[in-house]
Design an enzyme around this catalytic site. Sequence first.
Site, mmCIF file in Angstrom:
data_model
loop_
_atom_site.group_PDB
_atom_site.id
_atom_site.type_symbol
_atom_site.label_atom_id
_atom_site.label_comp_id
_atom_site.label_asym_id
_atom_site.label_seq_id
_atom_site.Cartn_x
_atom_site.Cartn_y
_atom_site.Cartn_z
ATOM 1 C CG HIS A 162 -1.973 -1.063 1.219
ATOM 2 N ND1 HIS A 162 -2.851 -1.253 0.176
ATOM 3 C CD2 HIS A 162 -2.243 -2.039 2.127
ATOM 4 C CE1 HIS A 162 -3.631 -2.295 0.452
ATOM 5 N NE2 HIS A 162 -3.284 -2.790 1.624
ATOM 6 C CG ASP A 198 -2.706 -8.288 0.691
ATOM 7 O OD1 ASP A 198 -1.918 -8.567 1.613
ATOM 8 O OD2 ASP A 198 -3.778 -7.654 0.851
ATOM 9 C CG HIS A 200 -6.530 -5.397 1.791
ATOM 10 N ND1 HIS A 200 -5.928 -6.269 2.676
ATOM 11 C CD2 HIS A 200 -7.717 -5.050 2.352
ATOM 12 C CE1 HIS A 200 -6.713 -6.441 3.731
ATOM 13 N NE2 HIS A 200 -7.806 -5.717 3.553
ATOM 14 C CG ASP A 287 -4.740 -10.119 3.341
ATOM 15 O OD1 ASP A 287 -4.430 -10.616 2.237
ATOM 16 O OD2 ASP A 287 -4.527 -8.931 3.626
HETATM 17 N N1 Q9C Z 1 -9.033 -0.826 11.073
HETATM 18 C C1 Q9C Z 1 -2.489 -5.239 4.147
HETATM 19 O O1 Q9C Z 1 -3.062 -6.293 4.077
HETATM 20 N N2 Q9C Z 1 -8.052 -1.570 7.109
HETATM 21 N N3 Q9C Z 1 -3.076 -4.128 4.601
HETATM 22 C C2 Q9C Z 1 -8.151 -2.167 8.398
HETATM 23 C C3 Q9C Z 1 -9.480 -2.079 10.479
HETATM 24 C C4 Q9C Z 1 -6.732 -1.551 6.532
HETATM 25 C C5 Q9C Z 1 -4.451 -4.147 5.023
HETATM 26 C C6 Q9C Z 1 -9.530 -1.975 8.977
HETATM 27 C C7 Q9C Z 1 -6.349 -2.854 5.892
HETATM 28 C C8 Q9C Z 1 -4.945 -2.794 5.369
HETATM 29 C C9 Q9C Z 1 -1.043 -5.141 3.774
HETATM 30 ZN ZN ZN Z 2 -4.083 -7.195 2.677
#
Ligand code: Q9C
Ligand code: ZN
Length: 346
Positions: A162, A198, A200, A287
């Site tokens: 990200h 991933d 995301h 994930d």
């Molecule tokens: N506060 C990666 O998997 N949102 N990043 C979280 C809870 C962010 C994930 C929601 C998710 C980021 C590298």
């Molecule tokens: Zn992720």
Amino acid sequence: MITFFSEQHVQHAPQHEFFRGERVPCFESPARARYVQQQLVARGHVLREPDADSLMVLAQVHTARYLAFLEGAWADWLALEPGNADRQPFPSVWPVRSLRADVEPANFTARLGLYSMDNGSPVCAGTWAAAKAGADAAVSATRLLHAGEHAVFCATRPPGHHAGADFMGGYCFLNNAAVAAQALRAQGCRRVAVLDVDYHHGNGTQSLFYERADVLFVSLHGDPRTEYPFYLGHADETGRGAGEGFNLNLPLPAGSAASTWFEALDVACARIAWHGADALVVSLGLDTFAGDPISTFALQADDFSRLGERLGRLGMPTVFVLEGGYAAAELGENAVNVIEGFEQAG
Ligand code: Q9C
Ligand code: ZN
């Protein structure tokens, strides 16, 4: 598979993040690195300390002022007040749209906003060293590929995909996959492919290579209409200028079945094979696992072996870089399943 791992990865230990307006323990925890380390050792893989300095490559991926901010951020925070040692800084203002991002404020929490895309990427005492060790691992891995190794795994945290040229976000600070791709180019690979699996979308990696034809970016992820990072990752983002046609997003609806995910993986692999790259970088987020606490895909432990096999069949020199995956206790098994599946296919 030769794996790079550093104790620094455990020293990035932020206290909390925000979830539904409440402060909660960080999903991206030091324990993640320990579970991966333990599983690698238990299954006979060789762990090495990163042995390359990534600073030269980092300067080609991130802006000088962002790197300077990140390296000095904790010292700057402590300099405000000694009591800040036990406090987690939080950005105060973000320079969205009509606000100016070209002038760096003097105020610390305003600077943190300037260099952040979200409110969920906590900086703490060990952040720079942990992130730097991850980038060092990425460069170290490309050196081994250059020396003839077929595949190398970077068991690193925090994740990186990200993070953009001048911002952190989504638990990411330095973009390790982009560092690996850039280092491979510098070592003489004419074409590189980055595959991001991933859950995301890898907005940072996409943005870094969006106008380039030498680095193909392909990503499989939850549809950004409903999933983080929301503001990038749609199917109509195909690249710009020289990079037109060298960006492929395959967003899938939240809750998609594993069979749907593997069909999209075949599309991704076909595009990568067509690119004719000399090397592959895999942003290995885990994930997509059914048990992940913040994601909605349904892959099981043996699906990660299948993923590894599918990637191994591409027959390309490959650098794996760990990204997300928040079912910490299962993270090691799932990660090592990928790399062993890959080795069995090769
Ligand atoms: N506060 C990666 O998997 N949102 N990043 C979280 C809870 C962010 C994930 C929601 C998710 C980021 C590298
Ligand atoms: Zn992720």
